[in-house]
Design a protein around this motif. Sequence first.
Motif, short mmCIF file in Angstrom:
data_model
loop_
_atom_site.label_atom_id
_atom_site.label_comp_id
_atom_site.label_asym_id
_atom_site.label_seq_id
_atom_site.Cartn_x
_atom_site.Cartn_y
_atom_site.Cartn_z
N GLY A 92 37.07 47.11 -7.60
CA GLY A 92 37.31 47.23 -6.27
C GLY A 92 36.94 48.32 -5.83
N CYS A 93 37.55 48.24 -4.57
CA CYS A 93 37.76 49.93 -3.76
C CYS A 93 38.74 50.37 -3.84
N TYR A 94 38.76 51.24 -4.91
CA TYR A 94 40.76 51.49 -4.49
C TYR A 94 41.40 51.97 -2.73
N TYR A 95 39.87 52.41 -2.22
CA TYR A 95 40.21 52.88 -1.15
C TYR A 95 40.54 52.25 -0.35
N SER A 96 39.69 51.08 -0.41
CA SER A 96 39.77 49.66 0.90
C SER A 96 41.11 49.27 0.30
N SER A 97 41.98 48.90 -0.32
CA SER A 97 42.88 48.72 -1.02
C SER A 97 43.61 49.11 -0.10
N TYR A 98 43.95 50.59 -0.55
CA TYR A 98 44.94 51.73 0.54
C TYR A 98 44.82 51.64 1.36
N VAL A 99 43.77 51.19 2.41
CA VAL A 99 43.83 50.98 4.25
C VAL A 99 43.94 49.63 4.57
N LYS A 100 43.67 48.11 3.04
CA LYS A 100 44.75 47.78 4.64
C LYS A 100 45.75 46.43 3.65
N GLU A 101 46.25 47.31 2.64
CA GLU A 101 47.36 47.17 2.35
C GLU A 101 48.16 48.08 1.72
N GLY A 102 47.65 49.33 1.88
CA GLY A 102 48.66 50.66 1.94
C GLY A 102 49.12 51.35 0.32
N HIS A 103 48.61 50.33 -0.36
CA HIS A 103 48.43 50.18 -2.40
C HIS A 103 47.66 51.27 -2.53
N PHE A 104 48.03 52.46 -3.75
CA PHE A 104 46.54 53.36 -4.01
C PHE A 104 47.74 53.71 -5.06
N PRO A 105 46.73 53.82 -5.95
CA PRO A 105 45.25 52.56 -6.34
C PRO A 105 45.22 51.06 -6.87
N ALA A 106 44.75 50.55 -6.54
CA ALA A 106 45.36 48.92 -6.19
C ALA A 106 43.97 48.30 -6.69
N ILE A 107 43.22 47.24 -6.64
CA ILE A 107 42.30 46.54 -6.43
C ILE A 107 41.98 45.46 -5.43
N ASP A 108 41.08 45.79 -5.19
CA ASP A 108 41.04 44.93 -3.21
C ASP A 108 38.83 43.69 -4.07
N CYS A 109 39.76 42.64 -4.34
CA CYS A 109 38.67 42.41 -5.14
C CYS A 109 37.57 41.28 -4.07
N GLN A 110 36.61 41.61 -4.26
CA GLN A 110 35.50 41.39 -3.23
C GLN A 110 34.52 40.52 -3.68
N LYS A 111 35.05 39.59 -4.56
CA LYS A 111 34.00 38.85 -5.33
C LYS A 111 33.00 37.73 -4.71
N THR A 112 32.95 37.41 -3.98
CA THR A 112 32.43 36.43 -2.63
C THR A 112 31.23 37.02 -2.52
N PHE A 113 31.28 38.50 -2.21
CA PHE A 113 30.40 39.11 -1.56
C PHE A 113 29.68 39.62 -2.41
N ILE A 114 30.26 40.24 -3.46
CA ILE A 114 28.96 40.62 -4.69
C ILE A 114 28.21 39.28 -5.48
N GLU A 115 28.84 38.15 -5.44
CA GLU A 115 27.88 37.56 -6.09
C GLU A 115 26.81 36.91 -5.46
N LYS A 116 26.57 37.08 -3.96
CA LYS A 116 25.79 36.53 -2.98
C LYS A 116 25.26 37.44 -2.60
N SER A 117 25.12 39.14 -3.08
CA SER A 117 24.42 40.26 -2.88
C SER A 117 24.15 40.55 -4.01
N LEU A 118 24.74 39.70 -6.01
CA LEU A 118 23.85 39.64 -6.54
C LEU A 118 22.54 38.69 -6.46
N THR A 119 23.34 37.78 -6.74
CA THR A 119 21.70 36.48 -6.38
C THR A 119 20.75 37.42 -5.82
#
Length: 437
Positions: free
Chosen positions: A399-426
């Motif tokens: 996932g996007c480390y930057y996004s996890s920082y913006v949302k949760e304040g943790h860096f580096p950390a995982i921001d999982c976007q599984k649902t979107f990736i699944e749809k987009s990849l299909t």
Amino acid sequence: MKASYFNFFINDHPEKGQVLILNTRTQAIAVFEKELADILQNNSGKVIDLDENKFSELLEEGFCIKDDICEKDILESWFHEICYKQKNITATILTTYNCNFACPYCFEGSATNKPENMTKKTMNNICKWLFTKAIDINAKSINIFFYGGEPLLNKEIIDNISPRIYSFCKHKGITFKFGIVTNGYLIKKQDSDYWKTYGLDFYRITLDGSKTWHNKTRPLKGNMPTFQTIVNNIRSNTSGVKVLISGNYTKETSTGFYELIEYLSKSDIKEKIHSLSFTPVIKTLASSCRSEHGLCEVNNDVELNQIYLDIKKFYKKHGFKDSRKNISMQTCPFKINDTNITMTPDGCIYKCPATIGHKEFSVGNVKEIHLNDKNKEIITSDLWKECYPCVYLPICSGGCYYSSYVKEGHFPAIDCQKTFIEKSLTNDLKEEYASSI
Ligand code: SF4
Ligand code: SF4
């Protein structure tokens, strides 16, 4: 043999009773009969009772692996290669923080309080840094993206750097290309003609919707409209250079993008447009920003993600190509040691362009060839191991480390976007398959 963990399945596609499978690690794509696909799907990572000789292609393509092989080890050495053994250098160079536009969502304005042009000294250090690195890794290619602010406000840097890198690369047998990410307002024919001789490959120009919408969100400072000048510049001043159009929508402005696509499809500049790419405005440390790299189009917002897929479908229907590769492997610079970097006007080196100007994310300075301990901390965090064996790992790598920082304040950390990736990849896989037959 064992079924791979990295098989992604689309059932009843392309025909009922058939299954389209992508192996996300090897990028192999094939259509299977349901019976065989079920065996792979129901036994992910487990030993299956198939004759290796009869089904040798499954091993060759990576849909299956030998019993004694650990897929985690393969992935680990593959990520290691991407991180440390790249032969291609990609550098985003900000010639200036200055901009002639006054876009409300822009991050550059909020990233730094003082407008700052790159100096000759910094430019010389950048060339030295790139040449040293290229020799050090025995580089095969150098790709530069000039960026800003508005990079054409300090075009002397492009005038100076591009012939120098061009000559260096020619002498060393290295491929060199560069692109300019610009608002398009200041593109001149004589500049395009000059830069073309030194490797200018593309302009990436931002249009935020049709004329009315764009003029509202991307006015000149002083609130003057910009759409028509940009279109005129594309028409008259970009001969022989690819024109990639990008744009950044919000829920409120997305309608303007459909109008823009319709306008472009009927316009005389249609033939000049190489490809399109529209992504959501994303939340940043200071305000909001354009999303430019790899998975950056991913967003937590279901509605914005759906808009992304809908707009993409719409421009493909109108005969435009996508600027981004449909199914790409991990390219986030946070997970690449030192061959995919962003250099700011003051010579600081960053990884993700969304963090520029925030010194706590700086991983070095062009005065020094080695990056700092922050870089080491990021690239050795190996967060992907927490995701294993997620089927999307080779594409997403945690996932996007930057996004996890913006949302949760943790860096580096995982921001999982599984649902979107699944749809987009299909969607992408169906398109990729359709274009291959
Ligand atoms: S950290 Fe996120 S926003 Fe930054 S380059 Fe990587 S994927 Fe893109
Ligand atoms: S962040 Fe989510 S989608 Fe990405 S590899 Fe990890 S678990 Fe998979």
